[in-house]
Design a protein around this motif. Structure first.
Motif, PDB file in Angstrom:
ATOM      1  N   ASP A  81       0.813  -1.217   0.000  1.00  0.00           N
ATOM      2  CA  ASP A  81       0.000   0.000   0.000  1.00  0.00           C
ATOM      3  C   ASP A  81       0.849   1.270   0.000  1.00  0.00           C
ATOM      4  O   ASP A  81       0.334   2.358   0.247  1.00  0.00           O
ATOM      5  N   ARG A  82       2.157   1.137  -0.271  1.00  0.00           N
ATOM      6  CA  ARG A  82       3.022   2.308  -0.264  1.00  0.00           C
ATOM      7  C   ARG A  82       3.824   2.391  -1.559  1.00  0.00           C
ATOM      8  O   ARG A  82       3.668   1.569  -2.449  1.00  0.00           O
ATOM      9  N   ARG A  83       4.720   3.394  -1.639  1.00  0.00           N
ATOM     10  CA  ARG A  83       5.413   3.678  -2.887  1.00  0.00           C
ATOM     11  C   ARG A  83       6.918   3.840  -2.680  1.00  0.00           C
ATOM     12  O   ARG A  83       7.540   4.670  -3.313  1.00  0.00           O
ATOM     13  N   GLU A  84       7.519   3.044  -1.779  1.00  0.00           N
ATOM     14  CA  GLU A  84       8.969   3.127  -1.558  1.00  0.00           C
ATOM     15  C   GLU A  84       9.596   1.735  -1.570  1.00  0.00           C
ATOM     16  O   GLU A  84      10.290   1.348  -0.627  1.00  0.00           O
ATOM     17  N   PRO A  85       9.408   0.941  -2.627  1.00  0.00           N
ATOM     18  CA  PRO A  85      10.005  -0.402  -2.666  1.00  0.00           C
ATOM     19  C   PRO A  85      11.493  -0.340  -2.988  1.00  0.00           C
ATOM     20  O   PRO A  85      12.018   0.699  -3.428  1.00  0.00           O
ATOM     21  N   VAL A  86      12.183  -1.449  -2.760  1.00  0.00           N
ATOM     22  CA  VAL A  86      13.613  -1.541  -3.048  1.00  0.00           C
ATOM     23  C   VAL A  86      13.890  -2.809  -3.844  1.00  0.00           C
ATOM     24  O   VAL A  86      13.173  -3.808  -3.745  1.00  0.00           O
ATOM     25  N   LEU A  87      14.967  -2.766  -4.633  1.00  0.00           N
ATOM     26  CA  LEU A  87      15.452  -3.909  -5.394  1.00  0.00           C
ATOM     27  C   LEU A  87      16.881  -4.200  -4.967  1.00  0.00           C
ATOM     28  O   LEU A  87      17.641  -3.281  -4.665  1.00  0.00           O
ATOM     29  N   SER A  88      17.256  -5.483  -4.977  1.00  0.00           N
ATOM     30  CA  SER A  88      18.586  -5.866  -4.532  1.00  0.00           C
ATOM     31  C   SER A  88      19.045  -7.113  -5.269  1.00  0.00           C
ATOM     32  O   SER A  88      18.232  -7.949  -5.677  1.00  0.00           O
ATOM     33  N   ARG A  89      20.377  -7.244  -5.421  1.00  0.00           N
ATOM     34  CA  ARG A  89      20.948  -8.464  -5.981  1.00  0.00           C
ATOM     35  C   ARG A  89      20.889  -9.614  -4.985  1.00  0.00           C
ATOM     36  O   ARG A  89      21.081 -10.764  -5.360  1.00  0.00           O
ATOM     37  N   TRP A  90      20.643  -9.294  -3.718  1.00  0.00           N
ATOM     38  CA  TRP A  90      20.582 -10.305  -2.680  1.00  0.00           C
ATOM     39  C   TRP A  90      19.205 -10.237  -2.010  1.00  0.00           C
ATOM     40  O   TRP A  90      18.530  -9.204  -2.065  1.00  0.00           O
ATOM     41  N   PRO A  91      18.761 -11.301  -1.370  1.00  0.00           N
ATOM     42  CA  PRO A  91      17.454 -11.274  -0.707  1.00  0.00           C
ATOM     43  C   PRO A  91      17.330 -10.127   0.286  1.00  0.00           C
ATOM     44  O   PRO A  91      18.300  -9.760   0.957  1.00  0.00           O
ATOM     45  N   VAL A  92      16.133  -9.574   0.382  1.00  0.00           N
ATOM     46  CA  VAL A  92      15.863  -8.406   1.219  1.00  0.00           C
ATOM     47  C   VAL A  92      14.873  -8.794   2.305  1.00  0.00           C
ATOM     48  O   VAL A  92      13.816  -9.363   2.027  1.00  0.00           O
ATOM     49  N   ALA A 101       6.900   7.756   6.168  1.00  0.00           N
ATOM     50  CA  ALA A 101       7.708   8.258   5.051  1.00  0.00           C
ATOM     51  C   ALA A 101       8.635   7.219   4.452  1.00  0.00           C
ATOM     52  O   ALA A 101       9.394   7.529   3.549  1.00  0.00           O
ATOM     53  N   GLY A 102       8.598   5.981   4.923  1.00  0.00           N
ATOM     54  CA  GLY A 102       9.497   4.983   4.364  1.00  0.00           C
ATOM     55  C   GLY A 102       9.504   3.705   5.169  1.00  0.00           C
ATOM     56  O   GLY A 102       8.664   3.480   6.039  1.00  0.00           O
ATOM     57  N   ARG A 103      10.504   2.858   4.883  1.00  0.00           N
ATOM     58  CA  ARG A 103      10.606   1.573   5.572  1.00  0.00           C
ATOM     59  C   ARG A 103      12.052   1.107   5.590  1.00  0.00           C
ATOM     60  O   ARG A 103      12.860   1.478   4.739  1.00  0.00           O
ATOM     61  N   GLY A 104      12.376   0.265   6.581  1.00  0.00           N
ATOM     62  CA  GLY A 104      13.713  -0.269   6.712  1.00  0.00           C
ATOM     63  C   GLY A 104      13.807  -1.708   6.242  1.00  0.00           C
ATOM     64  O   GLY A 104      12.838  -2.474   6.323  1.00  0.00           O
ATOM     65  N   ASN A 124      14.659   3.354   2.905  1.00  0.00           N
ATOM     66  CA  ASN A 124      14.288   4.108   1.708  1.00  0.00           C
ATOM     67  C   ASN A 124      13.100   5.001   2.044  1.00  0.00           C
ATOM     68  O   ASN A 124      12.116   4.537   2.635  1.00  0.00           O
ATOM     69  N   VAL A 125      13.191   6.291   1.689  1.00  0.00           N
ATOM     70  CA  VAL A 125      12.177   7.250   2.120  1.00  0.00           C
ATOM     71  C   VAL A 125      11.654   8.075   0.951  1.00  0.00           C
ATOM     72  O   VAL A 125      12.311   8.222  -0.080  1.00  0.00           O
ATOM     73  N   THR A 201       9.417  26.004   7.236  1.00  0.00           N
ATOM     74  CA  THR A 201       8.577  25.217   6.335  1.00  0.00           C
ATOM     75  C   THR A 201       9.067  23.778   6.274  1.00  0.00           C
ATOM     76  O   THR A 201       8.288  22.827   6.412  1.00  0.00           O
ATOM     77  N   GLU A 202      10.367  23.594   6.077  1.00  0.00           N
ATOM     78  CA  GLU A 202      10.922  22.240   6.017  1.00  0.00           C
ATOM     79  C   GLU A 202      10.818  21.543   7.364  1.00  0.00           C
ATOM     80  O   GLU A 202      10.543  20.341   7.441  1.00  0.00           O
ATOM     81  N   ARG A 203      11.017  22.293   8.438  1.00  0.00           N
ATOM     82  CA  ARG A 203      10.932  21.711   9.778  1.00  0.00           C
ATOM     83  C   ARG A 203       9.537  21.138  10.047  1.00  0.00           C
ATOM     84  O   ARG A 203       9.383  20.100  10.699  1.00  0.00           O
ATOM     85  N   ALA A 204       8.517  21.793   9.515  1.00  0.00           N
ATOM     86  CA  ALA A 204       7.144  21.343   9.739  1.00  0.00           C
ATOM     87  C   ALA A 204       6.703  20.281   8.747  1.00  0.00           C
ATOM     88  O   ALA A 204       5.947  19.376   9.093  1.00  0.00           O
ATOM     89  N   ALA A 205       7.184  20.364   7.499  1.00  0.00           N
ATOM     90  CA  ALA A 205       6.652  19.492   6.450  1.00  0.00           C
ATOM     91  C   ALA A 205       7.456  18.211   6.266  1.00  0.00           C
ATOM     92  O   ALA A 205       6.884  17.117   6.221  1.00  0.00           O
ATOM     93  N   GLN A 206       8.776  18.315   6.122  1.00  0.00           N
ATOM     94  CA  GLN A 206       9.584  17.135   5.803  1.00  0.00           C
ATOM     95  C   GLN A 206      10.305  16.531   7.008  1.00  0.00           C
ATOM     96  O   GLN A 206      10.509  15.317   7.072  1.00  0.00           O
ATOM     97  N   LEU A 207      10.699  17.345   7.968  1.00  0.00           N
ATOM     98  CA  LEU A 207      11.520  16.854   9.076  1.00  0.00           C
ATOM     99  C   LEU A 207      10.836  15.789   9.942  1.00  0.00           C
ATOM    100  O   LEU A 207      11.485  14.810  10.330  1.00  0.00           O
ATOM    101  N   PRO A 208       9.542  15.909  10.284  1.00  0.00           N
ATOM    102  CA  PRO A 208       8.939  14.875  11.145  1.00  0.00           C
ATOM    103  C   PRO A 208       9.014  13.473  10.561  1.00  0.00           C
ATOM    104  O   PRO A 208       9.321  12.510  11.277  1.00  0.00           O
ATOM    105  N   GLY A 209       8.740  13.336   9.244  1.00  0.00           N
ATOM    106  CA  GLY A 209       8.827  12.020   8.624  1.00  0.00           C
ATOM    107  C   GLY A 209      10.240  11.477   8.635  1.00  0.00           C
ATOM    108  O   GLY A 209      10.460  10.278   8.883  1.00  0.00           O
ATOM    109  N   LEU A 210      11.220  12.331   8.374  1.00  0.00           N
ATOM    110  CA  LEU A 210      12.608  11.894   8.398  1.00  0.00           C
ATOM    111  C   LEU A 210      13.022  11.488   9.805  1.00  0.00           C
ATOM    112  O   LEU A 210      13.710  10.467   9.988  1.00  0.00           O
ATOM    113  N   LYS A 211      12.620  12.255  10.794  1.00  0.00           N
ATOM    114  CA  LYS A 211      13.010  11.944  12.170  1.00  0.00           C
ATOM    115  C   LYS A 211      12.442  10.593  12.607  1.00  0.00           C
ATOM    116  O   LYS A 211      13.129   9.814  13.284  1.00  0.00           O
ATOM    117  N   GLU A 212      11.225  10.281  12.211  1.00  0.00           N
ATOM    118  CA  GLU A 212      10.660   8.976  12.557  1.00  0.00           C
ATOM    119  C   GLU A 212      11.478   7.845  11.933  1.00  0.00           C
ATOM    120  O   GLU A 212      11.754   6.823  12.579  1.00  0.00           O
TER     121      GLU A 212
END
Length: 361
Positions: A81-92, A101-104, A124-125, A201-212
């Protein structure tokens, strides 16, 4: 430019038919422009041409990522249900629950024969797009940023409430004196109010997602999935050999603005011990001279002429940056470039036996 790799051997291993044992790692980050760009086939062409080991995708569904993975003989992981997939030469292996904002992810990378597999923690975020602080800095907020509706709000809900980032080494609202900014070849003049408006503006809009995301990464570094491991497990666990943070940050970097403003997102990454791979290559003369920005790859998508580096490959750990560049239709081997963003491509070499103790996270 970085030369494309030769075709991989035909033999298929348990790490996928294109996996190789080597002491180098090639990482690509690409926003594909709302799922498939102008052509999913051309996204596949870009990946095949450059043969990266890791590919971080943004604005890409898991279904589309699986198509690219199959076409390029790679493994794929992400959230349906999200839009931050990853591809790898090795299993993930997915590490954590889906964040706003992303996943580990965790990847074990085999290097040269006789060396131990290297553990990679990879996040990836895709941070929210609007309001966009560089527009505010250039005085466009009155007619551009405020009326925008953030498409991510419609799909995934509103952003987090603003929070204090002081504990991460970031100061509060700066009282910056009037100084010029270094943006491209021009040096416009910004006053203190423009600095303050843009950083807030950045502190309110983008920073919270990055900090999480970085908080989750910190938990993973201290002992695996912070949602499942006990405190004792975390205390006894070793740190990963490598940490990667990739994605579309929709935020500029303080490293591109030596005279300000102090952009909060890139400062937070630096405070957590993450290095900007393109900047590391640039300061050693190991980048292509052009293009210097990742936004925008198509002039029609940025009619205001406000261009910045907003896509990044950050890292920490046992890697050395060999080369880094931005890809578009002029240098990628795929003239009909499929996205409004340029891709970031970085070649690393492994520093086997290097300590990761300096990583603060």
């Amino acid at each position: 430019a970085i030369d494309a790799r030769p075709p991989p051997p035909d033999n298929c291993t348990e790490r996928g038919p294109m996996a190789r044992l080597h002491a180098e790692l090639r990482v690509m980050s690409l926003n594909v422009w709302w799922d498939t760009g102008s052509s999913l086939d051309r996204v596949c062409d870009v990946v095949r041409h450059w043969a990266p080991d890791f590919v971080a995708l943004q604005e890409c569904s898991l279904e589309s990522a699986e198509v690219v993975a199959a076409a390029c003989s790679m493994f794929c992981a992400g959230s349906a249900d999200r839009r931050e997939p990853v591809l790898s030469r090795w299993p993930v292996e997915p590490l954590s629950p889906q964040l706003a904002a992303g996943r580990g992810f965790r990847v074990w990378v085999d290097l040269l024969e006789g060396t131990a597999a290297q553990e990679v923690l990879w996040y990836n975020v895709h941070l929210r797009a609007y309001p966009y602080a560089p527009y505010v800095l250039h005085g466009a907020h009155a007619v551009v940023a405020d009326p925008f509706e953030d498409p991510f709000d419609k799909i995934f809900g509103s952003a987090h409430e603003d929070d204090d980032a002081g504990e991460d080494g970031l100061a509060g609202p700066p009282g910056t004196p009037s100084t010029p900014s270094s943006v491209g070849s021009e040096v416009p003049f910004f006053d203190a109010s423009a600095f303050l408006a843009a950083t807030e503006t950045e502190r309110a809009a983008q920073l919270p997602g990055l900090k999480e995301v970085l908080d989750d990464l910190q938990g993973a570094q201290r002992g695996g999935d912070r949602h499942e491991r006990s405190n004792c497990d975390r205390d006894n666990a070793r740190k990963a050999d490598l940490v990667l943070l990739t994605g579309d940050f929709n935020a500029a970097s303080h490293l591109d603005y030596p005279m300000g403003p102090p952009w909060p997102c890139s400062l937070l990454c630096a405070a957590r011990g993450l290095l900007d791979s393109f900047h590391e290559a640039r300061r050693r003369g190991a980048t292509a001279k052009q293009p210097t920005h990742t936004w925008a790859a198509k002039a029609s998508e940025e009619p205001r002429g406000i261009h910045d580096r907003i896509d990044f490959v950050y890292f920490a750990g046992s890697l050395h940056v060999k080369k880094s560049m931005h890809l578009d239709g002029s240098n990628s081997g795929v003239e009909a470039w499929p996205s409004d963003h340029r891709a970031v491509l970085t070649d690393f070499t492994w520093q086997l036996g290097a300590s990761t103790s300096g990583t603060t996270m």
